[in-house]
Design an enzyme around this catalytic site. Structure first.
Site, PDB file in Angstrom:
ATOM      1  N   ARG A  70      52.225  -0.829  62.149  1.00 32.08           N
ATOM      2  CA  ARG A  70      53.680  -0.674  62.321  1.00 32.08           C
ATOM      3  C   ARG A  70      54.255  -1.870  63.090  1.00 32.08           C
ATOM      4  O   ARG A  70      54.062  -1.997  64.297  1.00 32.08           O
ATOM      5  CB  ARG A  70      53.951   0.627  63.084  1.00 32.08           C
ATOM      6  CG  ARG A  70      55.396   0.878  63.444  1.00 32.08           C
ATOM      7  CD  ARG A  70      56.242   1.428  62.322  1.00 32.08           C
ATOM      8  NE  ARG A  70      55.690   2.655  61.769  1.00 32.08           N
ATOM      9  CZ  ARG A  70      55.964   3.071  60.511  1.00 32.08           C
ATOM     10  NH1 ARG A  70      56.765   2.375  59.723  1.00 32.08           N
ATOM     11  NH2 ARG A  70      55.414   4.177  60.051  1.00 32.08           N
ATOM     12  N   ARG A  92      49.458  -3.848  52.047  1.00 31.88           N
ATOM     13  CA  ARG A  92      49.460  -3.801  53.518  1.00 31.88           C
ATOM     14  C   ARG A  92      48.266  -3.051  54.092  1.00 31.88           C
ATOM     15  O   ARG A  92      48.102  -2.998  55.309  1.00 31.88           O
ATOM     16  CB  ARG A  92      50.782  -3.226  54.035  1.00 31.88           C
ATOM     17  CG  ARG A  92      51.043  -1.771  53.666  1.00 31.88           C
ATOM     18  CD  ARG A  92      52.341  -1.253  54.296  1.00 31.88           C
ATOM     19  NE  ARG A  92      52.570   0.151  53.965  1.00 31.88           N
ATOM     20  CZ  ARG A  92      53.433   0.927  54.596  1.00 31.88           C
ATOM     21  NH1 ARG A  92      54.153   0.455  55.588  1.00 31.88           N
ATOM     22  NH2 ARG A  92      53.592   2.198  54.239  1.00 31.88           N
ATOM     23  N   HIS A 162      58.707  -6.755  54.722  1.00 35.41           N
ATOM     24  CA  HIS A 162      59.329  -5.670  55.490  1.00 35.41           C
ATOM     25  C   HIS A 162      59.443  -6.080  56.967  1.00 35.41           C
ATOM     26  O   HIS A 162      58.751  -5.534  57.837  1.00 35.41           O
ATOM     27  CB  HIS A 162      58.435  -4.434  55.317  1.00 35.41           C
ATOM     28  CG  HIS A 162      58.991  -3.140  55.804  1.00 35.41           C
ATOM     29  ND1 HIS A 162      59.536  -2.959  57.052  1.00 35.41           N
ATOM     30  CD2 HIS A 162      59.057  -1.932  55.188  1.00 35.41           C
ATOM     31  CE1 HIS A 162      59.907  -1.699  57.187  1.00 35.41           C
ATOM     32  NE2 HIS A 162      59.633  -1.062  56.068  1.00 35.41           N
ATOM     33  N   ASP A 206      69.417   3.393  56.370  1.00 37.10           N
ATOM     34  CA  ASP A 206      68.390   3.097  55.364  1.00 37.10           C
ATOM     35  C   ASP A 206      69.139   2.731  54.072  1.00 37.10           C
ATOM     36  O   ASP A 206      69.549   3.619  53.316  1.00 37.10           O
ATOM     37  CB  ASP A 206      67.482   4.327  55.177  1.00 37.10           C
ATOM     38  CG  ASP A 206      66.176   3.991  54.470  1.00 37.10           C
ATOM     39  OD1 ASP A 206      66.048   2.852  53.967  1.00 37.10           O
ATOM     40  OD2 ASP A 206      65.286   4.867  54.419  1.00 37.10           O
ATOM     41  N   GLU A 265      64.903  -6.477  55.436  1.00 40.15           N
ATOM     42  CA  GLU A 265      63.770  -6.750  54.548  1.00 40.15           C
ATOM     43  C   GLU A 265      64.206  -7.561  53.333  1.00 40.15           C
ATOM     44  O   GLU A 265      65.195  -7.222  52.681  1.00 40.15           O
ATOM     45  CB  GLU A 265      63.163  -5.412  54.109  1.00 40.15           C
ATOM     46  CG  GLU A 265      62.846  -4.516  55.303  1.00 40.15           C
ATOM     47  CD  GLU A 265      62.543  -3.074  54.901  1.00 40.15           C
ATOM     48  OE1 GLU A 265      61.938  -2.864  53.839  1.00 40.15           O
ATOM     49  OE2 GLU A 265      62.924  -2.155  55.656  1.00 40.15           O
TER      50      GLU A 265
END
Ligand code: BG6
Length: 293
Positions: A70, A92, A162, A206, A265
């Site tokens: 994270r 990832r 990201h 978001d 992002e």
């Protein structure tokens, strides 16, 4: 050993991690330092001289095979969010290999990582591909993320760099560059809306800005800095902050950490998916630079 082969004294070194977790690569230029995890091919920090880290990395991040780290700049590929499983793709959560390193004539180092299709990636996505990540540091952090179709068939994918930016506190920041742009609100049934002003954040956000190649600028009053995020071959910009409730459900985020991170992002997602024929390559480029307002 790739550690010995790709190290460059004073500029590129490898840092061993606990519990057999893959090493981190440390890049040092006259202007900045950067660390990159081989697990995930993930840039974890970028520290220009005289500045706190530009990137945010969770104090509670997991460094564990199968889980994403994270913070920093996770690579979402070959899909974004829950367009497939695992969420944000498998890049990832795979270990990348180093294939090149060097320094330019101004002593700025670069490193190139690669991830190729293997039995593990084929389990999730049955195509032959190669992914390369070039990371170069100077006053700027520059990233080229390239995907090549090594298959006989065409394929399409979505992707995102990201990026988690570190901010002094969420109430001190303004995001410029998306004024008058339309976006899909992922928190409101994917309704299309228009952003009228510069963005200030006082709740969960978001959003996906489509057809958007704009340069974005995070202005941080307390850190007294501007972070400029420029990109090439990226037609989507995602803006995310989980705010209080969502972050409290995330095991790898500390309470109140949402105040100190903000994701902008650089992506190609949804209808902006990339279609590659056999033998073709697509490269998304990102450049991050700090300055005083
Ligand atoms: C963002 C998405 O890109 O990533 C959010 O827009 C998502 O919807 C966030 O919650 C974090 O995803 P993850 O899988 O890293 O928890």
């Amino acid at each position: 050993m790739q550690e010995t082969y790709f190290s460059i004294p004073k500029h590129i070194s490898f840092k061993t991690q606990k519990n057999n977790f893959p090493p981190f690569i440390m890049l040092t230029s006259p202007h900045s330092q950067c660390s990159i995890s081989l697990y995930g091919g993930q840039v974890l920090s970028f520290i220009p001289k005289n500045h706190p880290d530009i990137l945010w990395l969770s104090e509670k991040a997991f460094y564990q095979e199968g889980k994403a780290i994270r913070g920093g700049i996770p690579l979402c590929f070959p899909w974004f969010a829950s367009e497939g499983s695992p969420a944000h793709g498998f890049a990832r959560i795979m270990t990348w290999e180093v294939i090149d390193s060097g320094i330019d004539n101004k002593e700025n180092p670069y490193i190139k990582l690669k991830l190729e299709a293997n039995e593990h990636t084929k389990y999730f996505w049955d195509f032959k591909f190669s992914a390369e990540l070039l990371v170069k540091v100077s006053q700027k952090l520059e990233i080229n993320f390239s995907i090549t179709n090594e298959d006989e068939k065409s394929f399409s994918f979505t992707e995102a760099l990201h990026s988690y930016f570190q901010i002094s506190s969420i109430e001190n920041i303004t995001l410029r560059g998306l004024e008058d742009c339309s976006y899909i609100d992922s928190l409101d049934n994917n309704i299309s809306k228009v952003e009228e002003n510069a963005i200030v954040i006082n709740a969960e956000i978001d959003r996906i800005y489509q057809d958007n190649e704009n340069t974005c600028i995070i202005i941080d009053k307390k850190f007294n800095r501007k972070i400029t995020i420029s990109k090439v071959n990226s037609h989507s910009t995602v803006v995310w902050n989980p705010w209080i409730h969502k972050s409290s459900t995330m095991k790898d985020m500390q309470k109140d950490a949402y105040k100190h991170m903000f994701c902008v992002e650089s992506a190609n997602v949804g209808e902006k998916k990339v279609l590659l024929k056999s033998g073709e390559t697509h490269t998304l480029q990102l450049s991050i630079e700090v300055s005083s307002p």
